[in-house]
Design a protein around this motif. Structure first.
Motif, PDB file in Angstrom:
ATOM      1  N   ARG A 164       7.744  -7.903 -16.930  1.00 43.05           N
ATOM      2  CA  ARG A 164       7.672  -7.187 -15.778  1.00 43.05           C
ATOM      3  C   ARG A 164       6.908  -7.669 -15.009  1.00 43.05           C
ATOM      4  NH1 ARG A 164       5.639  -2.380 -17.646  1.00 43.05           N
ATOM      5  NH2 ARG A 164       7.441  -1.777 -18.610  1.00 43.05           N
ATOM      6  N   ALA A 165       7.754  -7.834 -13.607  1.00 42.83           N
ATOM      7  CA  ALA A 165       7.039  -8.709 -12.499  1.00 42.83           C
ATOM      8  C   ALA A 165       6.784  -7.737 -11.388  1.00 42.83           C
ATOM      9  CB  ALA A 165       8.041  -9.652 -11.826  1.00 42.83           C
ATOM     10  N   GLY A 166       7.265  -6.468 -11.296  1.00 38.87           N
ATOM     11  CA  GLY A 166       7.072  -5.409 -10.405  1.00 38.87           C
ATOM     12  C   GLY A 166       7.895  -4.273 -10.596  1.00 38.87           C
ATOM     13  N   LEU A 167       7.290  -3.310  -9.995  1.00 39.08           N
ATOM     14  CA  LEU A 167       8.220  -1.952  -9.944  1.00 39.08           C
ATOM     15  C   LEU A 167       8.090  -1.406  -8.560  1.00 39.08           C
ATOM     16  CD1 LEU A 167       8.913   0.361 -12.094  1.00 39.08           C
ATOM     17  CD2 LEU A 167       6.874   1.196 -11.890  1.00 39.08           C
ATOM     18  N   LEU A 168       9.499  -0.938  -8.089  1.00 41.43           N
ATOM     19  CA  LEU A 168       9.604   0.046  -7.004  1.00 41.43           C
ATOM     20  C   LEU A 168       9.801   1.360  -7.183  1.00 41.43           C
ATOM     21  CD1 LEU A 168      10.234   0.397  -3.576  1.00 41.43           C
ATOM     22  CD2 LEU A 168      12.563  -0.316  -4.526  1.00 41.43           C
ATOM     23  N   VAL A 169       9.087   2.374  -6.810  1.00 35.12           N
ATOM     24  CA  VAL A 169       9.011   3.750  -7.006  1.00 35.12           C
ATOM     25  C   VAL A 169       9.637   4.424  -5.911  1.00 35.12           C
ATOM     26  CG1 VAL A 169       8.041   5.775  -7.801  1.00 35.12           C
ATOM     27  CG2 VAL A 169       7.283   3.494  -8.764  1.00 35.12           C
ATOM     28  N   LEU A 184     -10.838  10.673   7.178  1.00 38.28           N
ATOM     29  CA  LEU A 184     -10.737   9.405   6.524  1.00 38.28           C
ATOM     30  C   LEU A 184      -9.490   8.759   6.376  1.00 38.28           C
ATOM     31  CD1 LEU A 184     -13.599  10.083   3.916  1.00 38.28           C
ATOM     32  CD2 LEU A 184     -13.828   8.812   6.010  1.00 38.28           C
ATOM     33  N   VAL A 185      -9.175   7.805   6.844  1.00 35.73           N
ATOM     34  CA  VAL A 185      -7.900   6.918   6.418  1.00 35.73           C
ATOM     35  C   VAL A 185      -7.614   6.937   5.207  1.00 35.73           C
ATOM     36  CG1 VAL A 185      -6.850   4.912   7.035  1.00 35.73           C
ATOM     37  CG2 VAL A 185      -7.990   5.744   8.670  1.00 35.73           C
ATOM     38  N   SER A 186      -6.498   7.100   4.640  1.00 37.37           N
ATOM     39  CA  SER A 186      -5.970   7.171   3.430  1.00 37.37           C
ATOM     40  C   SER A 186      -4.495   6.830   3.529  1.00 37.37           C
ATOM     41  CB  SER A 186      -6.402   8.431   2.728  1.00 37.37           C
ATOM     42  OG  SER A 186      -5.933   8.256   1.447  1.00 37.37           O
ATOM     43  N   ALA A 187      -3.880   6.230   2.377  1.00 29.75           N
ATOM     44  CA  ALA A 187      -2.522   6.570   2.206  1.00 29.75           C
ATOM     45  C   ALA A 187      -2.036   7.585   1.427  1.00 29.75           C
ATOM     46  CB  ALA A 187      -2.105   5.176   1.208  1.00 29.75           C
ATOM     47  N   ASP A 188      -3.151   8.593   0.833  1.00 27.41           N
ATOM     48  CA  ASP A 188      -2.647   9.758   0.477  1.00 27.41           C
ATOM     49  C   ASP A 188      -1.977   9.645  -0.953  1.00 27.41           C
ATOM     50  OD1 ASP A 188      -1.533  12.731   0.291  1.00 27.41           O
ATOM     51  OD2 ASP A 188      -3.083  12.852   1.747  1.00 27.41           O
ATOM     52  N   LEU A 189      -1.101  10.540  -1.027  1.00 27.48           N
ATOM     53  CA  LEU A 189      -0.304  10.437  -2.450  1.00 27.48           C
ATOM     54  C   LEU A 189       0.242   9.118  -2.823  1.00 27.48           C
ATOM     55  CD1 LEU A 189       0.692  12.037  -4.947  1.00 27.48           C
ATOM     56  CD2 LEU A 189       2.680  12.773  -3.582  1.00 27.48           C
ATOM     57  N   VAL A 190       0.931   8.567  -1.806  1.00 23.20           N
ATOM     58  CA  VAL A 190       1.654   7.081  -2.062  1.00 23.20           C
ATOM     59  C   VAL A 190       0.259   6.308  -2.534  1.00 23.20           C
ATOM     60  CG1 VAL A 190       2.483   5.014  -1.207  1.00 23.20           C
ATOM     61  CG2 VAL A 190       3.473   7.350  -0.611  1.00 23.20           C
ATOM     62  N   GLY A 191      -0.843   6.171  -1.922  1.00 24.26           N
ATOM     63  CA  GLY A 191      -1.664   5.340  -2.454  1.00 24.26           C
ATOM     64  C   GLY A 191      -2.289   5.726  -3.828  1.00 24.26           C
ATOM     65  N   ALA A 192      -2.569   6.910  -4.050  1.00 27.07           N
ATOM     66  CA  ALA A 192      -2.828   7.517  -5.226  1.00 27.07           C
ATOM     67  C   ALA A 192      -1.905   6.991  -6.218  1.00 27.07           C
ATOM     68  CB  ALA A 192      -3.061   9.023  -5.491  1.00 27.07           C
ATOM     69  N   VAL A 193      -0.608   7.029  -6.137  1.00 24.29           N
ATOM     70  CA  VAL A 193       0.278   6.621  -7.177  1.00 24.29           C
ATOM     71  C   VAL A 193       0.247   5.344  -7.502  1.00 24.29           C
ATOM     72  CG1 VAL A 193       2.766   6.493  -7.707  1.00 24.29           C
ATOM     73  CG2 VAL A 193       1.937   8.644  -6.491  1.00 24.29           C
ATOM     74  N   ARG A 194       0.024   4.405  -6.224  1.00 22.50           N
ATOM     75  CA  ARG A 194      -0.227   2.885  -6.585  1.00 22.50           C
ATOM     76  C   ARG A 194      -1.374   2.488  -7.474  1.00 22.50           C
ATOM     77  NH1 ARG A 194       1.330   2.010  -0.630  1.00 22.50           N
ATOM     78  NH2 ARG A 194      -0.944   2.142  -0.368  1.00 22.50           N
ATOM     79  N   ALA A 195      -2.371   3.295  -7.130  1.00 22.53           N
ATOM     80  CA  ALA A 195      -3.684   3.158  -7.941  1.00 22.53           C
ATOM     81  C   ALA A 195      -3.522   3.627  -9.398  1.00 22.53           C
ATOM     82  CB  ALA A 195      -4.813   3.961  -7.160  1.00 22.53           C
ATOM     83  N   ALA A 196      -2.959   4.544  -9.556  1.00 18.47           N
ATOM     84  CA  ALA A 196      -2.712   5.270 -11.068  1.00 18.47           C
ATOM     85  C   ALA A 196      -1.730   4.092 -11.759  1.00 18.47           C
ATOM     86  CB  ALA A 196      -2.146   6.497 -10.985  1.00 18.47           C
ATOM     87  N   LEU A 197      -0.794   3.653 -11.047  1.00 21.06           N
ATOM     88  CA  LEU A 197       0.125   2.602 -11.807  1.00 21.06           C
ATOM     89  C   LEU A 197      -0.608   1.295 -12.118  1.00 21.06           C
ATOM     90  CD1 LEU A 197       3.619   3.432  -9.914  1.00 21.06           C
ATOM     91  CD2 LEU A 197       3.168   3.705 -12.324  1.00 21.06           C
ATOM     92  N   ALA A 198      -1.329   1.115 -11.047  1.00 23.47           N
ATOM     93  CA  ALA A 198      -2.122  -0.249 -11.200  1.00 23.47           C
ATOM     94  C   ALA A 198      -2.977  -0.265 -12.495  1.00 23.47           C
ATOM     95  CB  ALA A 198      -2.734  -0.677 -10.075  1.00 23.47           C
ATOM     96  N   GLN A 199      -3.786   0.890 -12.698  1.00 22.85           N
ATOM     97  CA  GLN A 199      -4.708   0.958 -13.905  1.00 22.85           C
ATOM     98  C   GLN A 199      -3.632   0.984 -15.152  1.00 22.85           C
ATOM     99  OE1 GLN A 199      -6.316   4.896 -13.216  1.00 22.85           O
ATOM    100  NE2 GLN A 199      -7.900   3.880 -11.901  1.00 22.85           N
ATOM    101  N   LEU A 201      -0.462  -0.615 -15.570  1.00 23.13           N
ATOM    102  CA  LEU A 201       0.484  -1.587 -15.902  1.00 23.13           C
ATOM    103  C   LEU A 201      -0.144  -3.144 -15.582  1.00 23.13           C
ATOM    104  CD1 LEU A 201       3.444  -0.429 -13.795  1.00 23.13           C
ATOM    105  CD2 LEU A 201       3.007  -0.385 -16.136  1.00 23.13           C
ATOM    106  N   GLY A 202      -1.619  -2.976 -14.895  1.00 19.60           N
ATOM    107  CA  GLY A 202      -2.302  -4.132 -14.872  1.00 19.60           C
ATOM    108  C   GLY A 202      -2.119  -5.215 -13.810  1.00 19.60           C
ATOM    109  N   PRO A 203      -2.778  -6.186 -13.562  1.00 18.48           N
ATOM    110  CA  PRO A 203      -2.822  -6.675 -12.362  1.00 18.48           C
ATOM    111  C   PRO A 203      -1.663  -7.922 -12.289  1.00 18.48           C
ATOM    112  CG  PRO A 203      -4.234  -7.810 -13.820  1.00 18.48           C
ATOM    113  CD  PRO A 203      -3.876  -6.460 -14.280  1.00 18.48           C
ATOM    114  N   ASP A 204      -0.854  -8.060 -13.195  1.00 20.31           N
ATOM    115  CA  ASP A 204       0.249  -8.734 -13.306  1.00 20.31           C
ATOM    116  C   ASP A 204       1.448  -8.181 -12.731  1.00 20.31           C
ATOM    117  OD1 ASP A 204      -1.264 -10.872 -14.112  1.00 20.31           O
ATOM    118  OD2 ASP A 204      -1.051 -10.490 -16.028  1.00 20.31           O
ATOM    119  N   THR A 205       1.574  -6.922 -12.369  1.00 18.43           N
ATOM    120  CA  THR A 205       2.681  -6.092 -11.974  1.00 18.43           C
ATOM    121  C   THR A 205       2.493  -5.838 -10.427  1.00 18.43           C
ATOM    122  OG1 THR A 205       3.291  -5.489 -14.242  1.00 18.43           O
ATOM    123  CG2 THR A 205       4.195  -4.285 -12.586  1.00 18.43           C
ATOM    124  N   TRP A 206       3.289  -6.328  -9.622  1.00 15.83           N
ATOM    125  CA  TRP A 206       3.283  -5.835  -8.285  1.00 15.83           C
ATOM    126  C   TRP A 206       3.972  -4.362  -8.096  1.00 15.83           C
ATOM    127  CZ3 TRP A 206       7.808  -4.553  -6.387  1.00 15.83           C
ATOM    128  CH2 TRP A 206       9.036  -5.246  -6.608  1.00 15.83           C
TER     129      TRP A 206
END
Length: 417
Positions: A164-169, A184-199, A201-206
């Protein structure tokens, strides 16, 4: 098919005016989580297509044109906003307006940088598509709490080694967990989803998260608070749903020898009829509705009524377009995968109209390539809800744009037979 992805930062220096909430007081005081611009590129050996996702409240037509002019090495480019309400104000006016500086030049430069970086990462890939129903994250915000269930699309990108190279949601939910009081500047829910997926799926998946047709969908009736812990809870819920979907069988999206194609269709939308007397009556009616809801003691009903009053006041003070509203609808084929891009804030049902009876995998993005404002369904105009009150376009505009998108996709279907 070769695919690439890269993200570049979009710094916001305090104090900066923030977009999204009419009732916000004050400018930004810092950054909670950094904003970014993510570019996905596909290259079939002949032509290159770029989908660029920006952590912004909206993108106006002028900044889309400037981004396209600034970006080399691509034959077509879509620019879509996440619609975070905790980013900089970029001129999010129903009907569209000029993008203010410094964003009028910072955004195109960042888009060009992200696309160039994505092109450098391109590698041979195949695509896989999955869709499912996401529960308990988003629902119709201007209605009594009901079924909290929305479609969620996943495009998994797999490299030549089968990894798996990447994932578009594609997530059709307003990213509005943080309140108007947040500075405070934030990506809000979109950023939270990216952060949760990164935890997970790991660093090798964009990772890329696009906001779908979310004009009438938000976390209003599903969120349990407005802070960081609630962002984490909802981001985790979306990420866990994605993992469950990734464990299911997939539909092929594209293969090594597939090709790219796209279409774009301009449209001119009539402005919504209105008058000063209409505006006064709307504000008066909405004010009475707030008083009734407050007396009734139902928090959900009160929040809806307060939102309607905000919409009525916004409509009474906004400059009503005296001319037709320009809009762009776009469609693309990446192998068997169909993508549609609607401008502004389309209601979720409009995406359903586009997807209905489609022969293959299809995903619909909102907030793309311009900002005509809210695009309710024609039937929604019968009730003076916030989205209808704040809309600049006349009834039927949403169906018209959805029809153009469906026609463009049908044309692409014929070209791929």
């Amino acid at each position: 098919m070769r695919t690439g992805c890269a993200t570049v930062p979009l710094p916001v220096t305090a104090p900066t005016p923030m977009g999204g909430y009419a009732g916000r007081v004050g400018t930004s005081t810092g950054t909670r989580d950094p904003l970014g611009i993510t570019a996905l590129t596909w290259f079939d050996g002949r032509r290159r297509f770029a989908l660029v996702l920006a952590d912004l409240i909206c993108v106006n037509a002028d900044v889309v044109a400037a981004a396209r002019a600034a970006t080399g090495d691509v034959d077509a480019l879509w620019l879509a906003a996440s619609h975070t309400h905790s980013g900089p104000e970029t001129g999010c006016v129903p009907g569209g307006t000029a993008t203010p500086p410094p964003w009028s030049h910072r955004i195109p430069a960042a888009v060009a940088g992200a696309v160039a970086a994505a092109v450098r990462t391109e590698t041979d890939t195949v695509g896989r598509w999955r869709t499912g129903l996401l529960a308990d994250v988003g629902s119709v915000r201007s209605a009594a709490p009901g079924l909290a269930q929305v479609p969620l699309d996943l495009v998994e990108v797999v490299d030549g080694a089968g990894r798996r190279a990447g994932l578009l949601v594609v997530l059709p939910v307003h990213p509005t967990v943080l309140p108007a009081a947040n500075l405070l500047v934030s990506a809000d829910l979109v950023g939270a989803v990216r952060a949760a997926l990164a935890q997970r799926l790991g660093p090798d998946t964009w990772l890329a998260v696009a906001t779908g047709a979310a004009g009438d969908i938000s976390t209003r009736h599903t969120r349990r608070g407005h802070g960081g812990s609630e962002l984490e809870r909802l981001g985790t819920a979306v990420a866990e749903h994605c993992l469950a979907e990734l464990a299911r069988p997939a539909v092929p999206a594209w293969g090594a020898g597939d090709r790219l194609d796209w279409r774009a269709g301009p449209a001119r939308l009539a402005p919504k009829p209105s008058s000063a007397a209409d505006h006064r009556a709307m504000v008066e009616a909405a004010t009475r509705a707030v008083a009734t809801a407050r007396a009734g003691g139902d928090p959900a009903a009160l929040r809806i009524a307060e939102g309607d009053l905000t919409g009525a006041r916004l409509a009474s003070t906004a400059e009503v377009p005296e001319h037709e509203i320009d809009a762009e609808v776009a469609a693309a084929r990446i192998g068997a995968l169909s993508l549609a891009a609607l401008p502004g804030e389309p209601f979720l049902a409009l995406a359903g109209e586009i997807r209905r009876n489609r022969p293959g995998p299809t995903a619909v993005l909102g907030y793309a390539n311009g900002y005509p404002g809210y695009l309710p369904t024609e039937g929604a105009y019968a009730q003076p809800r916030y989205e209808v009150l704040a809309a600049a376009a006349a009834p039927g505009s949403g169906e018209r744009l959805a029809g153009i998108a469906a026609d463009l996709l049908t044309d692409l279907d014929g070209a791929h037979q």
